[in-house]
Design a protein around this motif. Structure first.
Motif, PDB file in Angstrom:
ATOM      1  N   GLY A  16      82.122 -34.019-127.698  1.00 36.06           N
ATOM      2  CA  GLY A  16      81.547 -33.054-126.829  1.00 36.06           C
ATOM      3  C   GLY A  16      80.105 -32.509-127.235  1.00 36.06           C
ATOM      4  O   GLY A  16      79.566 -33.128-128.157  1.00 36.06           O
ATOM      5  N   THR A  17      79.616 -31.788-126.512  1.00 27.46           N
ATOM      6  CA  THR A  17      78.254 -31.109-126.857  1.00 27.46           C
ATOM      7  C   THR A  17      78.319 -29.641-126.782  1.00 27.46           C
ATOM      8  O   THR A  17      79.423 -28.978-126.102  1.00 27.46           O
ATOM      9  N   ILE A  18      77.481 -29.004-127.277  1.00 27.14           N
ATOM     10  CA  ILE A  18      77.635 -27.585-127.239  1.00 27.14           C
ATOM     11  C   ILE A  18      76.334 -27.035-127.580  1.00 27.14           C
ATOM     12  O   ILE A  18      75.302 -27.806-128.163  1.00 27.14           O
ATOM     13  N   ALA A  19      76.034 -26.160-126.675  1.00 30.01           N
ATOM     14  CA  ALA A  19      74.505 -25.267-126.652  1.00 30.01           C
ATOM     15  C   ALA A  19      74.545 -23.702-126.834  1.00 30.01           C
ATOM     16  O   ALA A  19      75.518 -23.241-126.116  1.00 30.01           O
ATOM     17  N   VAL A  20      73.958 -23.324-127.773  1.00 27.03           N
ATOM     18  CA  VAL A  20      73.926 -21.816-128.107  1.00 27.03           C
ATOM     19  C   VAL A  20      72.624 -21.322-128.257  1.00 27.03           C
ATOM     20  O   VAL A  20      71.740 -21.828-128.615  1.00 27.03           O
ATOM     21  N   GLY A  21      72.443 -20.276-127.483  1.00 32.77           N
ATOM     22  CA  GLY A  21      71.103 -19.558-127.549  1.00 32.77           C
ATOM     23  C   GLY A  21      70.909 -18.309-126.528  1.00 32.77           C
ATOM     24  O   GLY A  21      72.010 -18.282-125.839  1.00 32.77           O
ATOM     25  N   PRO A  22      69.786 -17.562-126.604  1.00 34.03           N
ATOM     26  CA  PRO A  22      69.749 -16.559-125.589  1.00 34.03           C
ATOM     27  C   PRO A  22      69.448 -17.307-124.264  1.00 34.03           C
ATOM     28  O   PRO A  22      68.953 -18.300-124.077  1.00 34.03           O
ATOM     29  N   ARG A  23      69.851 -16.046-123.303  1.00 35.34           N
ATOM     30  CA  ARG A  23      69.667 -16.377-121.869  1.00 35.34           C
ATOM     31  C   ARG A  23      68.668 -15.701-121.417  1.00 35.34           C
ATOM     32  O   ARG A  23      68.227 -14.936-121.699  1.00 35.34           O
ATOM     33  N   ARG A  24      68.278 -16.131-120.262  1.00 36.10           N
ATOM     34  CA  ARG A  24      66.789 -15.882-119.608  1.00 36.10           C
ATOM     35  C   ARG A  24      67.083 -14.494-119.128  1.00 36.10           C
ATOM     36  O   ARG A  24      66.329 -13.430-119.112  1.00 36.10           O
ATOM     37  N   GLU A  25      68.194 -14.205-118.623  1.00 32.81           N
ATOM     38  CA  GLU A  25      68.416 -12.933-118.042  1.00 32.81           C
ATOM     39  C   GLU A  25      69.155 -11.875-118.948  1.00 32.81           C
ATOM     40  O   GLU A  25      69.384 -10.703-118.706  1.00 32.81           O
ATOM     41  N   GLY A  26      68.911 -12.406-120.393  1.00 35.58           N
ATOM     42  CA  GLY A  26      69.542 -11.420-121.461  1.00 35.58           C
ATOM     43  C   GLY A  26      70.813 -11.653-121.801  1.00 35.58           C
ATOM     44  O   GLY A  26      71.509 -12.392-121.496  1.00 35.58           O
ATOM     45  N   GLY A  27      70.915 -11.526-123.110  1.00 35.23           N
ATOM     46  CA  GLY A  27      72.178 -11.597-124.035  1.00 35.23           C
ATOM     47  C   GLY A  27      72.249 -13.240-124.511  1.00 35.23           C
ATOM     48  O   GLY A  27      71.002 -13.718-124.462  1.00 35.23           O
TER      49      GLY A  27
END
Length: 417
Positions: A384-395
């Motif tokens: 699989g693949t995974i993406a982790v990081g900040p969101r544009r709308e916050g959090g």
């Protein structure tokens, strides 16, 4: 029982020695001089040194050919000691480099031709052919034996290296599982213990509820640890408790609601949404989803208590997508995602110097990144693949996509807790 190599060489030396004795006894009948004391002594000196051929193959070959040469010079039947000379050459070819073997093969061929000349053979063409053919055949068989021995040694070294790698990988897997199991429950226990301490005198029901949650979380952590230990001891343990632990199933999607409730009790409002038609998934895929969600919610619980979180499962054709997001509105102090900060720093090239959501990260502890590493390893393990990081709308957000094809299912079932 393993036989000592010296004993094997001794038994091997008995074969040409026996053949030499039988041929020597028949020498008179073949028109050759009967063997006297000196001749029998040379026969013994030619054959018996083969017992040491494994320790000094070249020296034994030289001694064998020297004694054989003296035997032939005295006019005795050359065939009597030829088996010993051939065994000595084979030993050199099986244990020494090609160049050394070539010299020894020439020596054997030379003594063979010399024996034909001294005995006045009428078939010198046949003698020369034998002097060339036998050494070549022995050289070839010895070379194959040496290559086989080298490949065996190399194979054993590769197997040992593979075993060491597997042990190291297993240690990493166990460490990751322990991190996933312990970190989540300890985070819940820590938050609930703080709440119980804060309201112990003023709000007894709330304190009692917090203590109940602590007991539940600690019991679940203990149960999971016992299950892991049971799996590790499954081959050697025969206790009843170990047997029960080993048969307990690994956590799957059916326990997500239970985990979400536990996080809610820790003060984080969590919404669980399921889209698509739920269907049975391989146990390994379920475990991967469970652990990733657990790690993501643990980060929210530890570093942003009070922030609203959402867990979304989307069943797709041939795959499943999992998202864990939070709004970043922490009411419990500065936010620091374990592993997430490492992801962000790696992209900028200046770890620990960015300011996220108004928080000075220079004052915050540096992330170890074990949680993020564990998520990535799990996703990679199941294709699989995974993406982790900040969101544009916050959090922050964690987005995992796993295939659920037959091939991925086989991998998932093969690699579970």
């Amino acid at each position: 029982m393993r036989i000592h190599p010296l004993a094997v060489d001794g038994l091997t030396a008995l074969v040409p020695t026996t053949v030499a004795c039988l041929l020597g006894a028949e020498a008179g009948g073949q028109g050759w001089p009967r063997l006297g004391v000196l001749a029998w002594t040379l026969v013994a000196l030619t054959n018996l040194p083969l017992a040491l051929r494994g320790r000094a193959p070249v020296a034994v070959l030289l001694l064998v050919h020297l004694c054989w040469l003296g035997y032939v010079t005295l006019g005795y039947w050359p065939v009597v000691n030829s088996p010993a000379a051939m065994v000595a050459l084979y030993t050199v070819a099986a244990t020494r480099p090609t160049r050394t073997t070539a010299v020894c093969a020439v020596l054997l061929g030379g003594v063979w031709i010399y024996a034909g000349v001294v005995s006045g053979s009428d078939t010198m063409a046949s003698v020369v052919g034998q002097a060339i053919g036998y050494p070549l055949v022995l050289w070839r068989f010895g070379h194959l034996a040496r290559r086989s021995a080298e490949l065996t040694v190399r194979l054993r070294a590769e197997q040992a290296e593979r075993a060491r790698r597997e042990v190291a990988e297993e240690r990493v897997r166990i460490a990751r599982e322990l991190h996933d199991v312990v970190a989540h429950h300890i985070a819940v226990i820590n938050v609930q213990a703080g709440l119980a301490r804060f309201v112990f005198d003023s709000d007894a029901p709330t304190a009692r509820t917090a203590l109940t949650t602590i007991g539940t979380a600690s019991g679940e952590a203990l149960a999971e640890l016992r299950r892991m230990l049971g799996l590790l001891r499954a081959d050697g343990g025969d206790g009843a408790e170990e047997g029960v632990a080993a048969t307990e199933p690994a956590p799957g999607l059916d326990r997500l609601e239970e985990m979400v409730e536990r996080v809610r009790a820790g003060g984080v409002p969590v919404e669980l949404r399921v889209r698509g038609e739920p269907r049975p998934l391989p146990s390994g895929v379920q475990l991967c989803v469970y652990r990733v969600v657990q790690e993501a919610l643990t980060n929210v619980l530890k570093h942003a208590p009070g922030a609203a979180a959402a867990v979304e499962l989307v069943y797709r054709a041939g795959g499943i997508r999992v998202s864990v997001t939070d709004d970043g509105r922490s009411r419990g102090g500065p936010r620091h995602e374990e592993g997430h900060g490492a992801e962000h720093s790696a992209g900028s090239g200046e770890p620990g110097r960015e300011r996220g959501r108004g928080v000075d990260q220079d004052r915050m502890p540096k992330p170890k990144g074990h949680g993020l590493i564990g998520m990535r390893e799990r996703a990679k393990l199941y294709g699989g693949t995974i993406a982790v990081g900040p969101r544009r709308e916050g959090g922050f957000g964690v987005h995992l996509t796993l295939p659920t094809s037959e091939q991925a299912a086989r991998r998932g079932d093969a690699v579970t807790e």
